[in-house]
Design a protein around this motif. Structure first.
Motif, PDB file in Angstrom:
ATOM      1  N   ILE A 130       9.108   9.518   0.948  1.00 11.12           N
ATOM      2  CA  ILE A 130       9.338  10.809   0.302  1.00 11.12           C
ATOM      3  C   ILE A 130       9.666  11.838   1.385  1.00 11.12           C
ATOM      4  CG2 ILE A 130       8.296  12.678  -1.029  1.00 11.12           C
ATOM      5  CD1 ILE A 130       6.592  10.508  -2.418  1.00 11.12           C
ATOM      6  N   ASP A 131       8.792  11.905   2.379  1.00 12.73           N
ATOM      7  CA  ASP A 131       9.016  12.743   3.559  1.00 12.73           C
ATOM      8  C   ASP A 131       8.252  12.104   4.715  1.00 12.73           C
ATOM      9  OD1 ASP A 131       6.292  13.597   3.328  1.00 12.73           O
ATOM     10  OD2 ASP A 131       6.882  15.258   2.024  1.00 12.73           O
ATOM     11  N   ASP A 132       8.098  12.806   5.818  1.00 10.05           N
ATOM     12  CA  ASP A 132       7.461  12.208   6.992  1.00 10.05           C
ATOM     13  C   ASP A 132       5.997  11.864   6.783  1.00 10.05           C
ATOM     14  OD1 ASP A 132       9.789  12.263   8.400  1.00 10.05           O
ATOM     15  OD2 ASP A 132       9.349  14.153   9.434  1.00 10.05           O
ATOM     16  N   ARG A 133       5.373  12.404   5.745  1.00 13.51           N
ATOM     17  CA  ARG A 133       3.946  12.176   5.540  1.00 13.51           C
ATOM     18  C   ARG A 133       3.607  11.516   4.197  1.00 13.51           C
ATOM     19  NH1 ARG A 133      -1.197  14.088   7.360  1.00 13.51           N
ATOM     20  NH2 ARG A 133      -2.578  14.259   5.561  1.00 13.51           N
ATOM     21  N   SER A 134       4.555  11.409   3.297  1.00 13.20           N
ATOM     22  CA  SER A 134       4.271  10.881   1.957  1.00 13.20           C
ATOM     23  C   SER A 134       5.167   9.697   1.621  1.00 13.20           C
ATOM     24  CB  SER A 134       4.470  11.972   0.907  1.00 13.20           C
ATOM     25  OG  SER A 134       3.604  13.046   1.150  1.00 13.20           O
ATOM     26  N   THR A 135       4.583   8.765   0.873  1.00  9.30           N
ATOM     27  CA  THR A 135       5.289   7.539   0.497  1.00  9.30           C
ATOM     28  C   THR A 135       4.957   7.175  -0.945  1.00  9.30           C
ATOM     29  OG1 THR A 135       5.057   6.741   2.774  1.00  9.30           O
ATOM     30  CG2 THR A 135       5.600   5.095   1.104  1.00  9.30           C
ATOM     31  N   ASP A 136       5.974   6.803  -1.696  1.00  6.56           N
ATOM     32  CA  ASP A 136       5.757   6.214  -3.018  1.00  6.56           C
ATOM     33  C   ASP A 136       5.575   4.713  -2.817  1.00  6.56           C
ATOM     34  OD1 ASP A 136       5.786   8.332  -4.803  1.00  6.56           O
ATOM     35  OD2 ASP A 136       7.945   8.229  -5.133  1.00  6.56           O
ATOM     36  N   VAL A 137       4.479   4.186  -3.331  1.00  9.29           N
ATOM     37  CA  VAL A 137       4.207   2.751  -3.242  1.00  9.29           C
ATOM     38  C   VAL A 137       4.345   2.177  -4.648  1.00  9.29           C
ATOM     39  CG1 VAL A 137       2.517   0.984  -2.625  1.00  9.29           C
ATOM     40  CG2 VAL A 137       2.594   3.132  -1.335  1.00  9.29           C
ATOM     41  N   ILE A 138       5.164   1.152  -4.767  1.00  9.52           N
ATOM     42  CA  ILE A 138       5.343   0.454  -6.042  1.00  9.52           C
ATOM     43  C   ILE A 138       4.902  -0.993  -5.832  1.00  9.52           C
ATOM     44  CG2 ILE A 138       6.972  -0.269  -7.821  1.00  9.52           C
ATOM     45  CD1 ILE A 138       8.756   2.118  -6.833  1.00  9.52           C
ATOM     46  N   ILE A 139       3.877  -1.387  -6.565  1.00 12.56           N
ATOM     47  CA  ILE A 139       3.378  -2.761  -6.497  1.00 12.56           C
ATOM     48  C   ILE A 139       3.653  -3.413  -7.842  1.00 12.56           C
ATOM     49  CG2 ILE A 139       1.386  -4.254  -6.135  1.00 12.56           C
ATOM     50  CD1 ILE A 139       0.038  -1.857  -4.722  1.00 12.56           C
ATOM     51  N   THR A 140       4.353  -4.530  -7.821  1.00 15.76           N
ATOM     52  CA  THR A 140       4.584  -5.282  -9.051  1.00 15.76           C
ATOM     53  C   THR A 140       4.043  -6.690  -8.860  1.00 15.76           C
ATOM     54  OG1 THR A 140       6.815  -5.863  -8.310  1.00 15.76           O
ATOM     55  CG2 THR A 140       6.624  -3.988  -9.785  1.00 15.76           C
ATOM     56  N   GLU A 141       3.472  -7.216  -9.937  1.00 19.06           N
ATOM     57  CA  GLU A 141       2.977  -8.583  -9.902  1.00 19.06           C
ATOM     58  C   GLU A 141       3.271  -9.235 -11.244  1.00 19.06           C
ATOM     59  OE1 GLU A 141      -0.822 -10.205  -7.997  1.00 19.06           O
ATOM     60  OE2 GLU A 141      -1.300 -10.185 -10.135  1.00 19.06           O
ATOM     61  N   ALA A 199      10.411  -4.650   7.343  1.00 19.75           N
ATOM     62  CA  ALA A 199       9.674  -3.478   7.826  1.00 19.75           C
ATOM     63  C   ALA A 199      10.566  -2.242   7.742  1.00 19.75           C
ATOM     64  CB  ALA A 199       9.220  -3.702   9.263  1.00 19.75           C
ATOM     65  N   PRO A 200      10.077  -1.111   7.332  1.00 17.34           N
ATOM     66  CA  PRO A 200       8.791  -0.851   6.696  1.00 17.34           C
ATOM     67  C   PRO A 200       8.916  -0.648   5.196  1.00 17.34           C
ATOM     68  CG  PRO A 200       9.666   1.213   7.491  1.00 17.34           C
ATOM     69  CD  PRO A 200      10.716   0.148   7.735  1.00 17.34           C
ATOM     70  N   THR A 201       9.794  -1.389   4.530  1.00 14.52           N
ATOM     71  CA  THR A 201      10.081  -1.075   3.127  1.00 14.52           C
ATOM     72  C   THR A 201       9.619  -2.097   2.098  1.00 14.52           C
ATOM     73  OG1 THR A 201      12.300  -2.003   3.384  1.00 14.52           O
ATOM     74  CG2 THR A 201      12.086   0.365   3.693  1.00 14.52           C
ATOM     75  N   VAL A 202       9.632  -3.385   2.427  1.00 14.09           N
ATOM     76  CA  VAL A 202       9.337  -4.408   1.419  1.00 14.09           C
ATOM     77  C   VAL A 202       8.405  -5.474   1.987  1.00 14.09           C
ATOM     78  CG1 VAL A 202      10.314  -6.211  -0.061  1.00 14.09           C
ATOM     79  CG2 VAL A 202      11.579  -4.098   0.295  1.00 14.09           C
ATOM     80  N   LEU A 216       7.910   0.293  -0.472  1.00 16.74           N
ATOM     81  CA  LEU A 216       7.478   1.555   0.111  1.00 16.74           C
ATOM     82  C   LEU A 216       8.691   2.470   0.222  1.00 16.74           C
ATOM     83  CD1 LEU A 216       5.307   0.024   2.973  1.00 16.74           C
ATOM     84  CD2 LEU A 216       4.585   0.639   0.672  1.00 16.74           C
ATOM     85  N   HIS A 217       8.669   3.557  -0.537  1.00 12.42           N
ATOM     86  CA  HIS A 217       9.781   4.508  -0.572  1.00 12.42           C
ATOM     87  C   HIS A 217       9.357   5.812   0.082  1.00 12.42           C
ATOM     88  CE1 HIS A 217      12.111   1.909  -3.225  1.00 12.42           C
ATOM     89  NE2 HIS A 217      10.978   1.676  -3.863  1.00 12.42           N
TER      90      HIS A 217
END
Length: 140
Positions: A87-98, A63-66, A84-85
């Motif tokens: 960016i700032d207090d309101r934005s997040t880069d989500v990377i989903i790999t399968e 929590a709260p990254t992987v 979950l990376h």
């Protein structure tokens, strides 16, 4: 498959939504509700439709990254990872790999054919999940 999308929601909120769904699924299939800190290494059997079952194993839950897990069926093994990376207090880069590994030559060939036709729909469904999480946050 890889999806990279920026979401207008804090990563803690996104992680909470993912884990809520995960815990609901565990409880539905096992009648157990493990603590988040105990999820890494946790395994359970899930029923997919009438005749298909699979073993879900949580590879890493931090929590709260992987959020990473493996689903093994009698035909394929899927490895899914959400990162979950912030960016700032309101934005997040989500990377989903399968990734998917077929058990046997014919299953691998069948999976290649099916992915040509249905791979786009799966990606679209995952983006829809991300959009729903964003809407849930913005709607607060």
């Amino acid at each position: 498959m890889e999806i990279v999308k920026t979401i207008d929601a804090p990563r803690e909120f996104i992680f909470e939504k993912i884990i809520d769904s995960c815990l609901y699924d565990i409880e539905k299939n096992t009648k157990q509700r493990p603590k988040i800190r105990n999820l890494t290494g946790f395994k359970y059997t899930k029923t997919f439709g009438k005749n298909q079952t699979g073993q879900i194993k949580f590879d890493e839950v931090s929590a709260p990254t992987v959020y990473a897990f493996t689903t093994a069926t009698n035909r394929n093994t899927y490895k899914t990872r959400w990162e979950l990376h912030k960016i700032d207090d309101r934005s997040t880069d989500v990377i989903i790999t399968e990734s998917k590994t077929a058990k046997g030559f014919f299953q691998h060939f069948n999976d290649m054919i099916v992915s040509i036709f249905f791979g786009r729909f799966k990606k679209r469904r995952m983006i829809g999940i991300l959009d729903a999480i964003q809407k849930a946050y913005v709607g607060k």
